[in-house]
Structures are given as structure tokens and as C-alpha cells.
Design an enzyme around this catalytic site. Structure first.
Site, PDB file in Angstrom:
ATOM      1  CB  CYS A   1      -1.267  -0.019   1.050  1.00 40.95           C
ATOM      2  SG  CYS A   1      -1.926  -1.191   1.463  1.00 40.95           S
TER       3      CYS A   1
ATOM      4  CB  THR B   1      -9.211 -25.633   2.091  1.00 41.39           C
ATOM      5  OG1 THR B   1      -8.797 -26.918   3.000  1.00 41.39           O
ATOM      6  CG2 THR B   1      -8.400 -24.335   2.631  1.00 41.39           C
ATOM      7  CG  ASN B   2     -12.890 -28.745   0.725  1.00 47.69           C
ATOM      8  OD1 ASN B   2     -11.817 -27.652  -0.047  1.00 47.69           O
ATOM      9  ND2 ASN B   2     -12.529 -29.871  -0.135  1.00 47.69           N
ATOM     10  CB  VAL B   3      -7.467 -29.855   1.739  1.00 43.33           C
ATOM     11  CG1 VAL B   3      -6.601 -31.848   1.851  1.00 43.33           C
ATOM     12  CG2 VAL B   3      -8.442 -30.657   0.474  1.00 43.33           C
TER      13      VAL B   3
ATOM     14  CE1 TYR C   1      -6.849 -25.064   9.610  1.00 42.61           C
ATOM     15  CE2 TYR C   1      -4.774 -26.094   9.469  1.00 42.61           C
ATOM     16  CZ  TYR C   1      -5.790 -25.897   9.454  1.00 42.61           C
ATOM     17  OH  TYR C   1      -6.012 -26.725  11.258  1.00 42.61           O
ATOM     18  CB  ALA C   2      -6.403 -20.433   1.915  1.00 43.76           C
TER      19      ALA C   2
ATOM     20  CE1 TYR D   1     -16.450  20.824  20.866  1.00 44.71           C
ATOM     21  CE2 TYR D   1     -16.568  21.651  23.056  1.00 44.71           C
ATOM     22  CZ  TYR D   1     -16.765  21.951  21.422  1.00 44.71           C
ATOM     23  OH  TYR D   1     -16.812  23.201  21.157  1.00 44.71           O
TER      24      TYR D   1
END
Length: 537
Positions: A42, A272-274, A278-279, A426
Site C-alpha cells: 500500500c 479449507t475443505n482439505v 488452511y488459507a 470533544y
């Protein structure tokens, strides 16, 4: 335990360093196919604009530092080419010498991020002055081109916030800048109330803006840009900032489930499904903290937090990822634009049509203190529960503060009914006695309590369109907004003195204009026994 992390820019290093702080014995290997790790992507526009002087300041960590300080094995310019979940091994290729080898793992994390996408355009491949920007190497190429070729004009294709940041920084380098954006407005997904102000800011600062325009073809090796409008732009340099796609190519062969847009689907544990894969970061689809609907996770700040959380979870902590809100901010010359959660555009894209919004323009600090300017704030909320669905703002000061506070409100499950009760700091240089967020709450509650005042344009009866009286409330010299031409325009401050000009024998519709004045005018008219509604567009 042996943990392999693929990707080393944002979430990967956050995960790796947290793991090491928690456990000295875990074996951590991190792969990165690029030349640099842990860099501030960035910050790249500001490096190109020479706002950030030192290139190395963008690189938080190096492989050598991670090895020395954290005992993490980082392998740059090495691409993971395959994953075998059954054998729990992965294959990697050294991009320098071409050698290939395998590594076993106990847990594997995909933090592979996303890459720029460039549309297919006739003549694109012949352009010798074309760049995208995603990493330090891209920034080096752009910087070298500027130093070597001394361009005078740059065309940025893509008017999102990244393109706008680049525009400002190229102008700081002395270049004349054009932006080409295919949508009606720049800075999607901000809504028109915000983008109209932003576009005026760009034009004020001499940015050549082309909206609702596609690039049809490119000629002269990138020096002539032919637009769908029929215009031709002459340019010395082309930068495409037209979006990104996830780096999820490893997933299908490993039988990891992808969303239709190729993001990796993860659960509340970022798994993940596996099993044992992970991700995190830009490559994933997670769920929205606000709606529970599928959503991309596309900010480096989110990737870092996901990495930190996952490290604890991998080592046994009972933690879950609660979902993605989304909060961003950008500098636009001397203004700031920011958002959190959903805008109207993203709500409708997600299929959520049951929402309300308010738009207010209070002062950003006490009106009597020097340099007070308007803060343009839009809040979107659920009409039944008052749950805050999102907010966006543009102004000169206090913008990120207010949006950050609203992001906290969303995280804490506050509603618009809670906003008047927020006790916020304030002092005249910083705020108003009734903070803009308090005002947003009051206006939203008034809107909920007076829902019968609001009439969507498409629901106005055909007979009323012919016979009713349409009144605009705005100061003299201001242009009408919305699609209805009013019968009369009256400034709010003059309304009570000019009531005789408003017929009593017709239904009164106050035409569309964002802000509080329409509501105030409606209350004045209702108090004088007029039948009145406010047009929503």
C-alpha cells in the site's frame, strides 16, 4: 510439528512470526516466488511519488532477518507447483536455478494473495510503456522507466482508490495524469454522494478524468489510447489498475474447493475443505461479519489479523474467525475518503435489498474554530433492526476517525439507535459538541420513526407525477439533484416566510437531495398541515 506457509507478503509473515513467539520447537518454512517478502504494497504509490524517500523502508523484514531473529526458513524466488494432500508433501521449484524438490508438512497454509489482471485489448501486447503495480519489483520497473525515459504524461486505466492514489503521486513527480474508468464514477464501490465530491476534487487538481469509458484499442506501441467515447489520448506511459485475481492455481489439483470467482473457500477456522490445509488473505472467500454472506477478504490489514489468529489456533487455541467487515481509507490530495462494511452498491451486488441510508454534511469540528469544513457522511442500516451495515465518508479532517469508530460499532453489534449515546471526545479543534456520529444516529432514528414520509421515486402514483407539487429545498445557485424537475425551489431558511407559495390543495413532494434539509422541511410543512412526502432516489 512442521508448518509450511506459501506466500510471504502480509498474512504469511504475520502467521510465521506469531508461531515462533508461541512455540520455539515448531519447524516453519515459508515460500515466496517473488524477490521480496513482507513489504508494504500500500506504500508503493507514495514511494513512486517520492513521498516515501527510501525504498528499503517499505520492506519490513528480509529472509535474513527472519532467520536470525525468528529462526524461520524463508525461501524466496521459489514457487510451489503442487500439493499432495494424501501424502502431505508439496513440490517446489527454485526459479533461479530450475531445481525441483519436495517438502513434507503437518500443516500447510496458502497465503498466496492476488495478482493484477489486465483486460484483453487490441494492441496491448505491442505496448512498451505498460505497467501494473503489485510488488516492489513492479515499482522498481516503473521508477526505472521514469528515470530513463522522462515521460511527461501517464494514463492510468482503472479509477479505483489505488488508481487515484497513483494519480496524485505521479502528479507529484511532475507528470500530467489522465484516468480512464469504465464505470460511471471513479472509486467504486463508494456511492454517488461520495464519488461526486471526489471527482470534483480530482478535477480541481488538474486530473484529466474519463468516466464511462473503455479502452477500445492501443496503438503506437502504447502511446495512443483509443477510448469507446471516440477520444484518443496521447500518452508516454500506461498503468493498468483494473483489479486483481486470486493466486489459487494450486487448489484444484489438491481438491481444495474454490468459489466461482476462484477464491479459496475457508470456514470459521480459516481451514479449507482439505484436512490440515488452511488459507488466509486476498486468496480467500470468507463470510461477512455483517450479513453472514460469502465475501472476499481483500485487505492486507485483514490478512495480518488472520495470520495472527491462525497461529494461535494451529497451536491449540480455541479461536474462530468471526468474519470480514472491510474498512479502507485513501488520501485524495487534501481530502480523505474512507469506508467500512457495505455500500449501497455492494449490498445490492450481494442481493441485499432491504436497507435504508442517511447522508449528512455536518462540520468536521466546531464551526467557530478556524478551518471548519463539511464532513460528508453516509450510513447504511437495516430498517427493522437498525443494525449498521456500512458507512462511507469524504472530507478534510476526522474522516478516518469517524469511519473507524463506526467499524468498531459494527464489531460491537451496535445499531443506529446506539449512535446518539456514543460519548466521543470533544474539543473545538477536533469535533462538535454533538459529534457527527451522534447526528447520524438522530437522523437515522428520525427516518425510522417517520418512514411514511419517504416515498421511492418508482412508487409515486402516476396521477401524482402529473398533478402533485414538487418542491426543491436548496440554497439559491445550487443545482437540482435527482430526476424530477421541481415546480419551485426554496432555501430552507426561507421556507416559513414563503409558505404562501406552496399550494395547500395539492400533495407536496420534496425532491431528492441528500442531507438533513429535506427532513427538516418536511417537518415544517407537516406542522402547517400540508400533506408531504420526501422522494427517495
Amino acid at each position: 510439528m512442521k508448518i509450511i506457509i506459501i506466500g510471504a507478503v502480509a498474512g504469511g509473515p504475520s502467521l510465521a512470526t506469531r508461531l515462533r513467539r508461541l512455540d520455539e520447537d515448531v519447524d516453519i518454512i515459508m515460500f515466496e516466488r517473488g524477490q521480496h517478502i513482507s513489504f508494504a504494497s500500500c506504500g508503493l504509490p507514495y514511494y513512486l511519488g517520492h513521498v516515501i524517500k527510501e525504498r528499503d523502508s517499505l520492506i519490513e523484514r528480509t529472509p535474513e532477518v527472519l532467520k536470525e531473529k525468528n529462526n524461520i526458513d524463508v525461501r524466496i524466488q521459489t514457487e510451489v507447483t503442487a500439493i499432495d494432500p494424501e501424502q502431505k508433501i508439496m513440490t517446489a521449484t527454485n526459479l533461479v536455478d530450475g531445481s525441483t524438490y519436495t517438502e513434507s508438512y503437518d500443516k500447510l497454509i496458502l497465503a498466496t494473495g492476488a495478482r493484477p489482471t489486465v483486460p484483453k485489448i487490441n494492441g496491448l501486447t505491442d505496448a512498451t510503456n505498460l505497467f501494473t503495480i503489485r510488488n516492489v519489483t513492479d515499482a522498481d520497473k516503473i521508477s526505472d522507466f521514469i528515470e530513463t525515459n522522462h515521460p511527461h504524461h501517464v494514463t492510468i486505466v482503472g479509477g479505483g482508490t489505488a488508481g487515484i492514489e497513483l494519480a496524485e503521486n505521479f502528479q507529484l513527480r511532475g507528470l500530467t495524469v489522465s484516468i480512464v474508468e469504465r464505470s460511471e464514477h471513479v472509486a467504486a464501490p463508494f456511492d454517488p454522494e461520495i464519488t461526486e465530491i471526489l471527482e470534483k476534487q480530482l478535477i480541481k487538481h488538474k486530473i484529466d478524468l474519463h468516466t464511462n469509458a473503455n479502452v477500445d484499442k492501443i496503438t503506437e506501441q502504447g502511446k495512443s489510447i483509443h477510448l469507446s467515447s471516440g477520444e484518443t489520448l496521447k500518452t508516454d506511459m500506461l498503468i493498468f489498475v483494473t483489479g486483481v485475481v486470486p493466486n489459487s492455481e494450486l487448489a484444484p489439483a489438491a481438491k481444495i474447493t474454490l468459489a466461482p470467482d476462484k477464491h479459496i473457500i475457508v470456514d470459521e477456522h480459516l481451514q479449507t475443505n482439505v484436512a490440515d490445509i488452511y488459507a488466509i488473505g486476498d486468496v480467500i472467500e470468507t463470510t461477512s461479519y455483517i450479513t453472514g454472506l460469502p465475501i472476499q477478504s481483500v485487505l492486507s490489514s485483514a490478512a495480518n489479523r488472520q495470520g495472527h489468529l491462525l497461529a494461535d489456533a494451529l497451536l491449540g487455541a480455541d479461536l474462530t474467525y468471526r468474519g470480514f467487515i472491510g474498512a479502507g481509507v485513501a488520501q485524495v490530495f487534501d481530502m480523505t475518503v474512507s469506508y467500512t462494511g457495505y455500500t449501497e452498491q455492494t449490498l445490492e451486488a450481494a442481493g441485499v435489498m432491504n436497507y435504508q441510508s442517511i447522508f449528512i454534511t455536518p462540520f468536521d469540528h466546531a464551526y467557530f474554530y478556524p478551518n471548519a469544513k463539511r464532513l460528508n457522511l453516509k450510513v447504511t442500516y437495516h430498517p427493522s433492526t437498525g443494525a449498521i451495515l456500512g458507512a462511507q465518508a469524504i472530507g478534510h479532517s476526522g474522516v478516518d476517525k469517524r469511519i473507524g469508530e463506526l467499524s468498531v460499532a459494527i464489531t460491537g453489534n451496535l445499531t443506529v439507535h446506539d449512535l446518539p449515546d456514543l460519548e466521543l471526545p470533544y474539543s473545538p479543534p477536533y469535533s462538535t459538541t454533538r459529534d457527527p456520529l451522534n447526528t447520524a444516529g438522530y437522523v437515522a432514528i428520525n427516518q425510522l420513526n417517520q418512514a411514511d414520509l419517504m416515498v421511492p421515486l418508482k412508487e409515486i402514483p402516476a396521477d401524482d407525477l402529473k398533478s402533485a407539487f414538487f418542491l426543491a429545498i436548496h440554497e439559491d445557485g445550487k443545482t437540482n439533484t435527482g430526476s424530477i424537475t421541481p415546480n419551485l425551489s426554496i432555501p430552507l431558511n426561507d421556507l416559513r416566510d414563503r409558505l404562501a407559495e406552496v399550494p395547500t390543495n395539492k400533495k407536496i413532494y420534496i425532491t431528492h437531495r441528500p442531507g438533513l434539509n429535506n427532513y427538516t422541511a418536511a417537518r415544517i410543512l407537516a406542522g402547517h398541515k400540508y400533506e408531504v412526502s420526501i422522494v427517495e432516489e
